[in-house]
Design a protein around this motif. Sequence first.
Motif, short mmCIF file in Angstrom:
data_model
loop_
_atom_site.label_atom_id
_atom_site.label_comp_id
_atom_site.label_asym_id
_atom_site.label_seq_id
_atom_site.Cartn_x
_atom_site.Cartn_y
_atom_site.Cartn_z
N ALA A 205 1.08 -1.38 -0.20
CA ALA A 205 0.17 -0.11 0.28
C ALA A 205 0.62 1.42 -0.38
N ALA A 206 2.49 1.17 0.44
CA ALA A 206 3.19 2.36 0.06
C ALA A 206 3.42 3.00 -1.72
N ALA A 207 2.78 1.97 -2.39
CA ALA A 207 3.03 2.25 -3.44
C ALA A 207 2.70 3.95 -3.96
N GLU A 208 3.42 4.28 -4.76
CA GLU A 208 2.50 5.67 -5.37
C GLU A 208 1.66 5.75 -5.92
N LEU A 209 1.39 4.44 -6.68
CA LEU A 209 0.12 4.04 -8.12
C LEU A 209 -0.17 2.53 -7.34
N ARG A 210 -1.78 2.63 -7.17
CA ARG A 210 -1.88 1.53 -7.14
C ARG A 210 -3.50 1.34 -8.19
N TYR A 211 -3.04 0.42 -8.20
CA TYR A 211 -4.47 -0.05 -9.73
C TYR A 211 -5.00 -1.63 -9.51
N CYS A 212 -5.94 -1.69 -10.23
CA CYS A 212 -6.48 -2.61 -10.21
C CYS A 212 -7.27 -3.09 -11.81
N SER A 213 -7.57 -4.66 -11.83
CA SER A 213 -8.45 -4.85 -13.35
C SER A 213 -10.32 -4.52 -12.67
N PRO A 214 -10.75 -4.19 -13.29
CA PRO A 214 -12.25 -3.82 -13.17
C PRO A 214 -13.28 -5.27 -12.53
N THR A 215 -12.71 -6.62 -12.45
CA THR A 215 -12.80 -7.44 -11.28
C THR A 215 -13.10 -7.26 -10.05
N PRO A 216 -14.75 -7.69 -9.64
CA PRO A 216 -14.66 -7.32 -8.61
C PRO A 216 -13.70 -8.23 -7.63
N CYS A 217 -13.36 -9.84 -8.29
CA CYS A 217 -12.58 -10.00 -7.29
C CYS A 217 -10.82 -9.37 -6.61
N SER A 218 -10.25 -8.69 -8.55
CA SER A 218 -9.34 -8.03 -8.23
C SER A 218 -9.70 -6.12 -7.30
N ARG A 219 -11.08 -5.41 -7.42
CA ARG A 219 -11.03 -4.62 -6.65
C ARG A 219 -11.58 -5.40 -4.57
N GLN A 220 -11.72 -6.19 -4.74
CA GLN A 220 -11.81 -7.17 -3.40
C GLN A 220 -10.31 -6.97 -2.58
N THR A 221 -9.77 -7.79 -3.35
CA THR A 221 -8.65 -7.45 -3.25
C THR A 221 -7.40 -6.59 -2.88
N GLY A 222 -7.76 -5.69 -3.55
CA GLY A 222 -7.10 -4.56 -3.81
C GLY A 222 -7.60 -3.55 -2.47
N ASP A 223 -9.08 -3.30 -1.73
CA ASP A 223 -9.64 -2.86 -0.79
C ASP A 223 -9.29 -3.66 0.61
N GLY B 62 12.76 6.49 -12.90
CA GLY B 62 13.30 6.10 -11.86
C GLY B 62 12.50 5.40 -11.30
N ASP B 63 12.90 5.46 -9.54
CA ASP B 63 12.66 4.54 -8.01
C ASP B 63 11.12 4.65 -8.24
N GLY B 64 9.92 4.88 -9.11
CA GLY B 64 8.87 5.03 -8.30
C GLY B 64 7.99 3.78 -8.14
N ARG B 65 7.22 3.27 -7.02
CA ARG B 65 6.88 2.26 -6.93
C ARG B 65 5.45 2.36 -7.45
N VAL B 66 4.94 1.14 -8.15
CA VAL B 66 3.24 1.39 -8.91
C VAL B 66 2.85 -0.13 -8.12
N VAL B 67 1.99 -0.45 -8.13
CA VAL B 67 0.89 -1.82 -7.84
C VAL B 67 0.19 -1.95 -8.66
N ALA B 68 -0.25 -3.52 -8.63
CA ALA B 68 -1.50 -4.06 -9.23
C ALA B 68 -2.03 -5.33 -8.95
N VAL B 69 -3.26 -5.14 -8.92
CA VAL B 69 -3.97 -5.92 -8.78
C VAL B 69 -5.21 -6.73 -9.95
N THR B 70 -4.60 -7.69 -10.26
CA THR B 70 -5.12 -8.56 -11.39
C THR B 70 -5.26 -9.71 -11.70
N GLU B 71 -5.92 -10.52 -12.57
CA GLU B 71 -6.18 -11.82 -12.99
C GLU B 71 -4.26 -12.32 -13.36
#
Length: 186
Positions: free
Chosen positions: A44-62, A133-142
């Motif tokens: 959760a410390a990542a600068e950008l946080r994404y997920c796919s549009p599916t319910p399971c990805s959204r629920q996992t990310g939340d 640079g050293d930026g961090r991104v996290v994405a929850v997806t299938e």
Amino acid sequence: MLVTLVAAARSSAVLDIRFGDDRPLDVAGWQALERAMPVLLPLAAAELRYCSPTPCSRQTGDALGLSPMAQPALRDCDMGRWHGLTLQEVTAREPAAVGTWLADPRSAPHGGEPLLSFVSRVGGWLDTRPIEGDGRVVAVTEPSVIRAAMLYALKAPPQSYWRTEVNPLSVVSLSGRPGRWSLRLG
């Protein structure tokens, strides 16, 4: 830049996995997510946080405290008329079409998206992240999206897609910049 991809917790038993599965997390998925939280919460410390549009990805990310922004480019491969069916069901109905789909990454006998287009779409998303640079991104997806991202990053042959497994709640990191990605383990 470091892009960390997290496979969403499961929404169904392995034998009931469906193309374009848009069901919410099942009980086993919630239980697995609860067990994995201590390891995954620091993402959760990542600068950008994404997920796919599916319910399971959204629920996992939340549940991980990410408050992720849904990204259409991170959706599963468009499986056309096979959407909602299991591989076993499709194989029973259209065995020749399944054979073509598995053998030719440019084919889309289901009327949806060819494997090569899917990999290109996911790679395009990866290459357009706005952090340098050293930026961090996290994405929850299938898991399929993570497989496509790994294939893109490694510039692996398309048949490698079928020989790559990503389990629910697996984490894969890619480091680099547009067009030059490396798989990062450990």
